[in-house]
Design an enzyme around this catalytic site. Structure first.
Site, PDB file in Angstrom:
ATOM      1  N   GLY A   9      11.230 -23.701  37.395  1.00 29.11           N
ATOM      2  CA  GLY A   9      12.262 -23.118  38.254  1.00 29.11           C
ATOM      3  C   GLY A   9      13.522 -23.955  38.161  1.00 29.11           C
ATOM      4  N   ALA A  11      16.877 -26.200  39.833  1.00 27.78           N
ATOM      5  CA  ALA A  11      17.014 -27.351  40.733  1.00 27.78           C
ATOM      6  C   ALA A  11      16.949 -26.881  42.182  1.00 27.78           C
ATOM      7  CB  ALA A  11      18.346 -28.058  40.470  1.00 27.78           C
ATOM      8  N   SER A  16       8.579 -28.518  43.459  1.00 26.51           N
ATOM      9  CA  SER A  16       7.745 -29.671  43.810  1.00 26.51           C
ATOM     10  C   SER A  16       6.940 -29.417  45.073  1.00 26.51           C
ATOM     11  CB  SER A  16       8.603 -30.927  43.974  1.00 26.51           C
ATOM     12  OG  SER A  16       9.173 -31.287  42.739  1.00 26.51           O
ATOM     13  N   HIS A  49      10.769 -39.351  47.829  1.00 24.94           N
ATOM     14  CA  HIS A  49       9.568 -38.734  47.247  1.00 24.94           C
ATOM     15  C   HIS A  49       8.322 -39.528  47.609  1.00 24.94           C
ATOM     16  CE1 HIS A  49      10.392 -35.249  44.661  1.00 24.94           C
ATOM     17  NE2 HIS A  49      11.610 -35.745  44.546  1.00 24.94           N
ATOM     18  N   LYS A  51       7.784 -41.454  50.173  1.00 27.50           N
ATOM     19  CA  LYS A  51       7.479 -41.313  51.598  1.00 27.50           C
ATOM     20  C   LYS A  51       6.929 -39.940  51.946  1.00 27.50           C
ATOM     21  CE  LYS A  51      10.739 -44.742  53.311  1.00 27.50           C
ATOM     22  NZ  LYS A  51      11.985 -44.983  54.040  1.00 27.50           N
ATOM     23  N   SER A  52       7.271 -38.928  51.156  1.00 29.26           N
ATOM     24  CA  SER A  52       6.820 -37.568  51.474  1.00 29.26           C
ATOM     25  C   SER A  52       5.374 -37.307  51.047  1.00 29.26           C
ATOM     26  CB  SER A  52       7.747 -36.541  50.806  1.00 29.26           C
ATOM     27  OG  SER A  52       7.532 -36.508  49.403  1.00 29.26           O
TER      28      SER A  52
END
EC number: 2.7.1.156
Length: 180
Positions: A9, A11, A16, A49, A51-52
């Site tokens: 896909g 941006a 993600s 990223h 931390k997620s």
């Protein structure tokens, strides 16, 4: 039975998040991160990223020897093929203003072979692999040579990888559509 999935896909399309949703209830996950810290902005993006992701997920960082990420886990998420390819492309062509065709082919094959070796190892352990990539050819033709070469390499790599995957999705506006 191993499950190999490619998600593509544009941006900020939600690729993600969609990829991570496959493993939302899993602790047995290795996240393969291909970004490099090149400046403060990239450092901040990588930290967000990290931390997620769930704390139980393991992380493998790198663009080379991706098959080394495969250990005792069953589930793997590679994010992303386009960043990995740009890093490989830079490493192999940083001294060129114009990348000759033979070097373009070498870059494409080097990136593709990293993915194929990873897929082969995942299939051996009967694991699952979700890979994220970008559609970079849906806009205007880039005005500079390096950007055009990059666009072309990514387009061909995405086609080659999609052929060997069990499932392929495109995500637009946060909405996934299964292509294969």
């Amino acid at each position: 039975m191993a499950r190999i999935i490619l998600i593509t896909g544009g941006a900020r399309s939600g690729k993600s998040s969609f990829a991570e949703s496959f493993y939302k209830d899993e602790d047995d996950v290795t996240y393969i991160a291909t970004s490099r810290i090149t400046d403060e902005e990239m450092k901040d993006r990588i930290e967000l990223h990290r931390k997620s992701r769930p704390l139980t997920w393991k992380t493998f960082e790198g663009c080379y020897n991706l098959c080394d990420a495969v250990t005792h886990c069953k589930n793997y998420l590679l994010d992303c093929i386009t960043v990995m390819t740009s890093n490989i492309m830079f490493d192999m062509s940083k001294d060129f203003e114009k990348i000759p065709q033979n070097l373009q082919s070498q870059i494409e094959d080097a990136a593709f072979n990293e993915i194929i070796k990873l897929i082969e190892k995942i299939r051996i352990i009967d694991g699952n692999l979700i890979m994220v990539t970008n559609e970079v050819g849906d806009s205007i033709v880039p005005e500079n040579h390096i950007a055009r070469v990059y666009r072309d390499i990514i387009g061909r790599i995405n086609q080659r990888i999609a052929k060997v995957c069990d499932e392929v999705y495109i995500v637009t506006c946060g909405i996934p559509l299964r292509l294969k």
